[in-house]
Design a protein around this motif. Structure first.
Motif, PDB file in Angstrom:
ATOM      1  N   VAL A   8       0.848  -1.199   0.000  1.00  0.00           N
ATOM      2  CA  VAL A   8       0.000   0.000   0.000  1.00  0.00           C
ATOM      3  C   VAL A   8       0.879   1.243   0.000  1.00  0.00           C
ATOM      4  O   VAL A   8       1.964   1.254   0.567  1.00  0.00           O
ATOM      5  CB  VAL A   8      -0.953   0.092   1.231  1.00  0.00           C
ATOM      6  N   LYS A   9       0.377   2.267  -0.691  1.00  0.00           N
ATOM      7  CA  LYS A   9       1.126   3.512  -0.795  1.00  0.00           C
ATOM      8  C   LYS A   9       0.283   4.619  -0.162  1.00  0.00           C
ATOM      9  O   LYS A   9      -0.876   4.791  -0.526  1.00  0.00           O
ATOM     10  CB  LYS A   9       1.345   3.802  -2.284  1.00  0.00           C
ATOM     11  N   ILE A  10       0.865   5.293   0.777  1.00  0.00           N
ATOM     12  CA  ILE A  10       0.097   6.289   1.533  1.00  0.00           C
ATOM     13  C   ILE A  10       0.870   7.602   1.585  1.00  0.00           C
ATOM     14  O   ILE A  10       2.082   7.609   1.813  1.00  0.00           O
ATOM     15  CB  ILE A  10      -0.159   5.793   2.979  1.00  0.00           C
ATOM     16  N   HIS A  11       0.146   8.683   1.352  1.00  0.00           N
ATOM     17  CA  HIS A  11       0.773   9.997   1.479  1.00  0.00           C
ATOM     18  C   HIS A  11       0.833  10.352   2.958  1.00  0.00           C
ATOM     19  O   HIS A  11      -0.185  10.381   3.639  1.00  0.00           O
ATOM     20  CB  HIS A  11      -0.022  11.045   0.703  1.00  0.00           C
ATOM     21  N   CYS A  12       2.039  10.586   3.444  1.00  0.00           N
ATOM     22  CA  CYS A  12       2.219  10.830   4.875  1.00  0.00           C
ATOM     23  C   CYS A  12       2.775  12.231   5.110  1.00  0.00           C
ATOM     24  O   CYS A  12       3.816  12.582   4.543  1.00  0.00           O
ATOM     25  CB  CYS A  12       3.202   9.837   5.481  1.00  0.00           C
ATOM     26  N   LEU A  58      -4.290  -5.236   4.709  1.00  0.00           N
ATOM     27  CA  LEU A  58      -5.677  -5.013   4.312  1.00  0.00           C
ATOM     28  C   LEU A  58      -6.337  -3.830   5.020  1.00  0.00           C
ATOM     29  O   LEU A  58      -7.022  -3.033   4.386  1.00  0.00           O
ATOM     30  CB  LEU A  58      -6.462  -6.293   4.607  1.00  0.00           C
ATOM     31  N   PRO A  59      -6.137  -3.679   6.332  1.00  0.00           N
ATOM     32  CA  PRO A  59      -6.804  -2.557   7.008  1.00  0.00           C
ATOM     33  C   PRO A  59      -6.384  -1.190   6.467  1.00  0.00           C
ATOM     34  O   PRO A  59      -7.058  -0.200   6.702  1.00  0.00           O
ATOM     35  CB  PRO A  59      -6.363  -2.705   8.467  1.00  0.00           C
ATOM     36  N   LEU A  60      -5.287  -1.160   5.746  1.00  0.00           N
ATOM     37  CA  LEU A  60      -4.793   0.133   5.241  1.00  0.00           C
ATOM     38  C   LEU A  60      -5.229   0.391   3.808  1.00  0.00           C
ATOM     39  O   LEU A  60      -4.849   1.387   3.209  1.00  0.00           O
ATOM     40  CB  LEU A  60      -3.255   0.171   5.298  1.00  0.00           C
ATOM     41  N   ARG A  61      -6.039  -0.528   3.291  1.00  0.00           N
ATOM     42  CA  ARG A  61      -6.264  -0.477   1.842  1.00  0.00           C
ATOM     43  C   ARG A  61      -6.953   0.795   1.376  1.00  0.00           C
ATOM     44  O   ARG A  61      -6.728   1.242   0.269  1.00  0.00           O
ATOM     45  CB  ARG A  61      -6.953  -1.762   1.405  1.00  0.00           C
ATOM     46  N   TYR A  62      -7.782   1.416   2.227  1.00  0.00           N
ATOM     47  CA  TYR A  62      -8.456   2.646   1.785  1.00  0.00           C
ATOM     48  C   TYR A  62      -7.810   3.906   2.338  1.00  0.00           C
ATOM     49  O   TYR A  62      -8.346   4.990   2.208  1.00  0.00           O
ATOM     50  CB  TYR A  62      -9.937   2.610   2.168  1.00  0.00           C
ATOM     51  N   THR A  63      -6.686   3.747   2.984  1.00  0.00           N
ATOM     52  CA  THR A  63      -6.011   4.921   3.546  1.00  0.00           C
ATOM     53  C   THR A  63      -5.173   5.587   2.466  1.00  0.00           C
ATOM     54  O   THR A  63      -4.310   4.947   1.872  1.00  0.00           O
ATOM     55  CB  THR A  63      -5.097   4.493   4.719  1.00  0.00           C
ATOM     56  N   ARG A  64      -5.460   6.855   2.217  1.00  0.00           N
ATOM     57  CA  ARG A  64      -4.707   7.571   1.181  1.00  0.00           C
ATOM     58  C   ARG A  64      -3.741   8.582   1.797  1.00  0.00           C
ATOM     59  O   ARG A  64      -2.651   8.786   1.303  1.00  0.00           O
ATOM     60  CB  ARG A  64      -5.669   8.333   0.246  1.00  0.00           C
ATOM     61  N   PRO A 146       9.051  22.722   8.807  1.00  0.00           N
ATOM     62  CA  PRO A 146       7.991  21.842   8.308  1.00  0.00           C
ATOM     63  C   PRO A 146       8.281  20.380   8.634  1.00  0.00           C
ATOM     64  O   PRO A 146       9.443  19.990   8.758  1.00  0.00           O
ATOM     65  CB  PRO A 146       8.018  22.046   6.789  1.00  0.00           C
ATOM     66  N   GLY A 147       7.252  19.602   8.767  1.00  0.00           N
ATOM     67  CA  GLY A 147       7.430  18.162   8.955  1.00  0.00           C
ATOM     68  C   GLY A 147       7.763  17.518   7.619  1.00  0.00           C
ATOM     69  O   GLY A 147       7.497  18.081   6.560  1.00  0.00           O
ATOM     70  N   GLU A 148       8.362  16.327   7.667  1.00  0.00           N
ATOM     71  CA  GLU A 148       8.640  15.610   6.411  1.00  0.00           C
ATOM     72  C   GLU A 148       7.319  15.167   5.795  1.00  0.00           C
ATOM     73  O   GLU A 148       6.357  14.868   6.500  1.00  0.00           O
ATOM     74  CB  GLU A 148       9.494  14.381   6.698  1.00  0.00           C
ATOM     75  N   GLU A 149       7.333  15.089   4.503  1.00  0.00           N
ATOM     76  CA  GLU A 149       6.090  14.777   3.812  1.00  0.00           C
ATOM     77  C   GLU A 149       6.406  14.022   2.528  1.00  0.00           C
ATOM     78  O   GLU A 149       7.412  14.300   1.885  1.00  0.00           O
ATOM     79  CB  GLU A 149       5.406  16.111   3.480  1.00  0.00           C
ATOM     80  N   GLY A 150       5.585  13.094   2.175  1.00  0.00           N
ATOM     81  CA  GLY A 150       5.779  12.375   0.918  1.00  0.00           C
ATOM     82  C   GLY A 150       5.077  11.037   0.944  1.00  0.00           C
ATOM     83  O   GLY A 150       4.447  10.672   1.933  1.00  0.00           O
ATOM     84  N   TYR A 151       5.212  10.304  -0.162  1.00  0.00           N
ATOM     85  CA  TYR A 151       4.576   8.996  -0.233  1.00  0.00           C
ATOM     86  C   TYR A 151       5.449   7.945   0.441  1.00  0.00           C
ATOM     87  O   TYR A 151       6.668   7.942   0.274  1.00  0.00           O
ATOM     88  CB  TYR A 151       4.342   8.593  -1.688  1.00  0.00           C
ATOM     89  N   VAL A 152       4.810   7.090   1.190  1.00  0.00           N
ATOM     90  CA  VAL A 152       5.515   5.963   1.798  1.00  0.00           C
ATOM     91  C   VAL A 152       4.828   4.693   1.318  1.00  0.00           C
ATOM     92  O   VAL A 152       3.595   4.612   1.316  1.00  0.00           O
ATOM     93  CB  VAL A 152       5.466   6.024   3.344  1.00  0.00           C
ATOM     94  N   THR A 153       5.633   3.750   0.864  1.00  0.00           N
ATOM     95  CA  THR A 153       5.071   2.468   0.445  1.00  0.00           C
ATOM     96  C   THR A 153       5.330   1.443   1.540  1.00  0.00           C
ATOM     97  O   THR A 153       6.451   1.308   2.017  1.00  0.00           O
ATOM     98  CB  THR A 153       5.731   2.000  -0.868  1.00  0.00           C
ATOM     99  N   PHE A 154       4.260   0.757   1.910  1.00  0.00           N
ATOM    100  CA  PHE A 154       4.380  -0.301   2.914  1.00  0.00           C
ATOM    101  C   PHE A 154       4.259  -1.632   2.199  1.00  0.00           C
ATOM    102  O   PHE A 154       3.323  -1.839   1.424  1.00  0.00           O
ATOM    103  CB  PHE A 154       3.296  -0.157   3.983  1.00  0.00           C
ATOM    104  N   GLU A 155       5.199  -2.490   2.454  1.00  0.00           N
ATOM    105  CA  GLU A 155       5.202  -3.787   1.772  1.00  0.00           C
ATOM    106  C   GLU A 155       5.311  -4.905   2.787  1.00  0.00           C
ATOM    107  O   GLU A 155       6.082  -4.808   3.732  1.00  0.00           O
ATOM    108  CB  GLU A 155       6.449  -3.906   0.891  1.00  0.00           C
TER     109      GLU A 155
END
Ligand SMILES: Nc1nc2c(ncn2[C@@H]2O[C@H](COP(=O)(O)OP(=O)(O)OP(=O)(O)O)[C@@H](O)[C@H]2O)c(=O)[nH]1
Length: 329
Positions: A8-12, A58-64, A146-155
């Motif tokens: 899953v890839k989530i913008h953090c 799976l629980p993260l599947r709709y988290t963007r 500013p805090g760090e920001e960007g896409y994180v991929t969880f595998e």
């Protein structure tokens, strides 16, 4: 069968640090009070946290998006602002987080482990830090960063390399505890193991593989009786299966066939996997009994005998697992 989300890839966005305060003290009898502005609080972190009760992403599947809290600004009277609220993402053991360049940020190896995937910004320093001989009343304070920001991929890499299949009390937890650092709960009654346990088994020359203890499946599990069905999912992804038939079974070959049948009813593809047959608790047997039991099995499917208690046959078992895993690769 497609219940596994392993990616899953989530913008953090971690929180911005709070600003430092540039407050100057003004009190009735101290007309020229000095600077007393406190520091801003740090921004909240985005943290992934190992949870051994999670088995998929799976629980993260709709988290963007995930956004941590902003640090509070500093106040007068040297009051430091509160840190921004951290955001926790609970992930299964074995989850790897990667940044946008594909670099690994970290890997969760145990329950409760925390890894910051995006760090909150620093709080700004309040004006009292900037007081100097030449400037007694600085009207300057730092803003937060500013805090760090960007896409994180969880595998989630592997669920396991080898999954243990056996009826309750076959000795699966005991085996796992004997060969790995995992220490599953062991008890002398059925269904001790309510959730699967993973263990890293160290093998020769610094190689290792993952072994999963799956809660006992019972006859009829595929129809939803007992705990079986829900947990069978976890062995779908294991590369090979290790069947455990306890030495004190009434009919070893028959017990294997019953287990095999349960798997077939659940998902016939499971039977395409490589498997190893073993007889556990071999310390209960003398050589004659072993020969007798081995005779129950067909020529090309002889079981390995081992005892997790005495260690007998354990190295040979690991060798065989490794040999089969190598063939799978
Ligand atoms: N003599 C002997 N007893 C063993 C051995 N391995 C396990 N046992 C005993 O068998 C019982 C069941 O062992 P577990 O490891 O909990 O069995 P399990 O297959 O994980 O059972 P569930 O958690 O119910 O699925 C315990 O009382 C163990 O002490 C062994 O190698 N030799």
């Amino acid at each position: 069968m497609n219940n596994f989300v392993d990616h899953v890839k989530i913008h953090c966005a971690a929180g911005h640090g709070g600003a430092g305060s540039a407050h100057l003290r003004r009190e009735k009898y101290i007309p020229k009070g000095g600077p007393d502005g406190g520091d801003g609080g740090r921004g909240g972190n985005i943290i992934m946290k190992g949870n051994s009760h999670e088995w998929t992403l799976l629980p993260l599947r709709y988290t963007r998006h995930l956004k941590a809290g902003r640090g509070e600004n500093g106040g007068k009277n040297q009051l430091t602002g509160a840190a921004g609220q951290d955001v926790f993402i609970e992930v299964p053991i074995g989850t790897i987080a990667k940044d946008e360049e594909g670099e690994i940020i970290g890997e969760i190896l145990e329950h409760g482990q925390e890894i910051v995937v995006k760090k909150g910004g620093l709080g700004g320093l309040g004006n009292e830090h900037f007081k100097s001989a030449t400037n007694q009343t600085p009207r300057y304070a730092q803003p937060g960063t500013p805090g760090e920001e960007g896409y994180v991929t969880f595998e989630l890499k592997v669920l396991a390399d080898v999954g243990l299949v056996g009826f309750p009390n076959a000795g699966k937890s005991t085996l796992l505890a004997a060969v790995s650092a995992a220490k599953p709960k062991i008890a002398d009654y059925a269904f001790t193991t309510l959730t699967p346990n993973l263990g890293i088994v160290n093998y020769r020359n610094y190689r290792s593989f993952v072994m999963a203890d799956i809660p006992g499946i019972i006859e009829g599990a595929a129809e939803g009786k007992g705990l079986g069905h829900r947990f069978l999912r976890h062995i779908e992804r294991n590369s090979i299966l290790l069947f455990l038939i306890p030495a004190d079974s009434d009919n070893h070959w028959n017990e294997f066939k019953i287990l095999e049948n349960e798997l077939r009813k659940y998902n016939p593809e499971l039977l395409d996997k490589e498997f190893i047959l073993s007889v556990s608790k071999a310390d209960l047997l003398d050589d004659d009994l072993k020969i007798e039991i081995a005779r129950e099995f067909p020529e090309n499917q002889k079981p390995l005998f081992f005892s997790a208690v005495t260690g007998e046959g354990i190295e040979a078992l690991k060798d065989e697992v490794w040999r089969r895993l190598s063939m799978e690769i």
